[in-house]
Design an enzyme around this catalytic site. Structure first.
Site, PDB file in Angstrom:
ATOM      1  N   CYS A 173      39.444 -17.197  -6.485  1.00  0.00           N
ATOM      2  CA  CYS A 173      39.065 -16.585  -7.501  1.00  0.00           C
ATOM      3  C   CYS A 173      39.842 -15.088  -7.391  1.00  0.00           C
ATOM      4  O   CYS A 173      40.837 -15.014  -6.730  1.00  0.00           O
ATOM      5  CB  CYS A 173      37.625 -16.215  -7.557  1.00  0.00           C
ATOM      6  SG  CYS A 173      36.723 -15.142  -6.088  1.00  0.00           S
ATOM      7  N   THR A 174      39.654 -14.048  -8.475  1.00  0.00           N
ATOM      8  CA  THR A 174      40.239 -13.093  -8.700  1.00  0.00           C
ATOM      9  C   THR A 174      40.260 -12.220  -7.356  1.00  0.00           C
ATOM     10  O   THR A 174      41.342 -11.931  -6.964  1.00  0.00           O
ATOM     11  CB  THR A 174      39.719 -12.174  -9.878  1.00  0.00           C
ATOM     12  OG1 THR A 174      39.311 -12.759 -10.866  1.00  0.00           O
ATOM     13  CG2 THR A 174      40.529 -11.097 -10.547  1.00  0.00           C
TER      14      THR A 174
END
Ligand SMILES: [Zn+2]
Ligand SMILES: [Zn+2]
Length: 333
Positions: free
Chosen positions: A179-180
């Protein structure tokens, strides 16, 4: 131009007692330092993105690390030309990453295996792995790891059900999630483990860390990384592989510009090239052009809604108005 600002991205799952009081104290601290940003606080931890000058952000990191609960906090630092937020928010939540109560996991008790950027890069190229993007579809859209699956979920809470319905036959495979900045995978890997997957890995520090790694330099990441601040997206792949993977909603040409629909009652974030932004005046669709043409001012739209509400109650004969009311409701939803 000089980069005098910084954006900090960070999180930690650690018990915060009296988290509501902590919110107030922390907001005062941030305001005193002159920071801008958005921080979520829950009993399970803290998750924030803040921006400020080099001095302001340094003072913030130093102060936060003085607190024994956060002494080992990892801050991902991006240089910037300006603040990435307009205001400063610190908000209290029941959780910093939300799953349904029956699906929730505590990353301090159950979590997948962390991979450093170089390890992740090697793992990506194996053929006994399933790469799962741990983010939302609009984030995947403008950039993702090559070969990653885009889960059909509208929000994070839907992940456990999606995993059960779509991946349960592949429990023998190695699962790779990213994810980010890494926070969502802290829980997502736990969910996979709870569903009987044995080998579950996640990218330590997320996409933003991977892009800054001097060795891998973002290799095998196609497009840009969506971020939740005014920058909207940041570069990840610093090699010649760098490319655009998303398309303009109007003309279909490659574009990675997200804009908000000119119609304030829609405000839909959509990918739009520079040319089409001019041509379509920033509207996402012909429905939105029509809507604003019919109800030009916001006041007029509000008056109309009020009026329609009255008609709905007292006069069943005004079918035309009813149709308009339905349209308005649909646009409101
Ligand atoms: Zn276009
Ligand atoms: Zn629109």
């Amino acid at each position: 131009m000089e980069k005098e600002y910084r954006v900090l991205l960070y999180y930690k799952f650690v018990k915060i007692e009296n988290s509501k009081d902590f919110v107030n104290e922390h907001l005062s601290l941030c305001k005193e330092l002159g920071l801008k940003g958005r921080i979520l606080v829950a009993e399970e931890g803290i998750n924030g993105t803040v921006s400020g000058t080099v001095e302001q952000t340094q003072a913030y990191m130093d102060t936060v690390r003085e607190d024994s609960r956060f002494s080992d906090m990892v801050f991902k630092i991006d240089e910037a030309r300006e603040n990435a937020f307009k205001k400063m928010y610190v908000r209290h939540r029941n959780s910093i990453i939300t799953l349904l109560p029956e699906d929730d996991v505590n990353p301090n008790e159950k979590v997948g295996t962390y991979l450093k950027p170089q390890e992740w890069y090697e793992m990506l190229q194996r053929d006994d792995v399933i790469i799962v993007d741990g983010r939302n579809d609009y984030e995947y859209e403008i950039g993702h790891f090559r070969g990653a699956i885009k889960p059909q979920v509208k929000n994070f809470k839907q992940f456990p059900k999606w995993i059960e319905e779509n991946l349960s036959e592949h429990k023998d495979k190695k699962i790779l999630t990213y994810c980010t900045g890494g926070i969502r995978c802290e829980k997502l890997t736990g969910v996979f483990l709870n569903h009987g997957f044995n080998e579950v890995y996640h990218l330590e520090g997320g996409i933003v860390t991977y892009g800054k790694d001097p060795e891998v330099q973002g290799k095998l990441f196609d497009g840009k990384c969506y971020v939740f601040d005014e920058r909207i997206s940041v570069k990840v792949n610093n090699t010649e592989e760098d490319m655009v993977v998303s398309k303009c909603k109007h003309c279909g040409k490659p574009s990675d510009r997200y804009i908000n629909c000119t119609n304030d009652d829609c405000h839909d974030q959509h990918i739009c090239c520079e040319e089409c932004e001019k041509t379509y005046e920033g509207f996402c669709s012909s429905e939105c052009v029509e809507y604003v043409r019919k109800y030009p001012s916001r006041d007029a739209r509000l008056r109309l809604k009020k009026k329609l509400k009255t008609y709905e109650k007292y006069n069943q004969k005004h079918i035309k108005l009813f149709e308009a009311a339905k349209r308005l409701k649909k646009l409101d939803a």
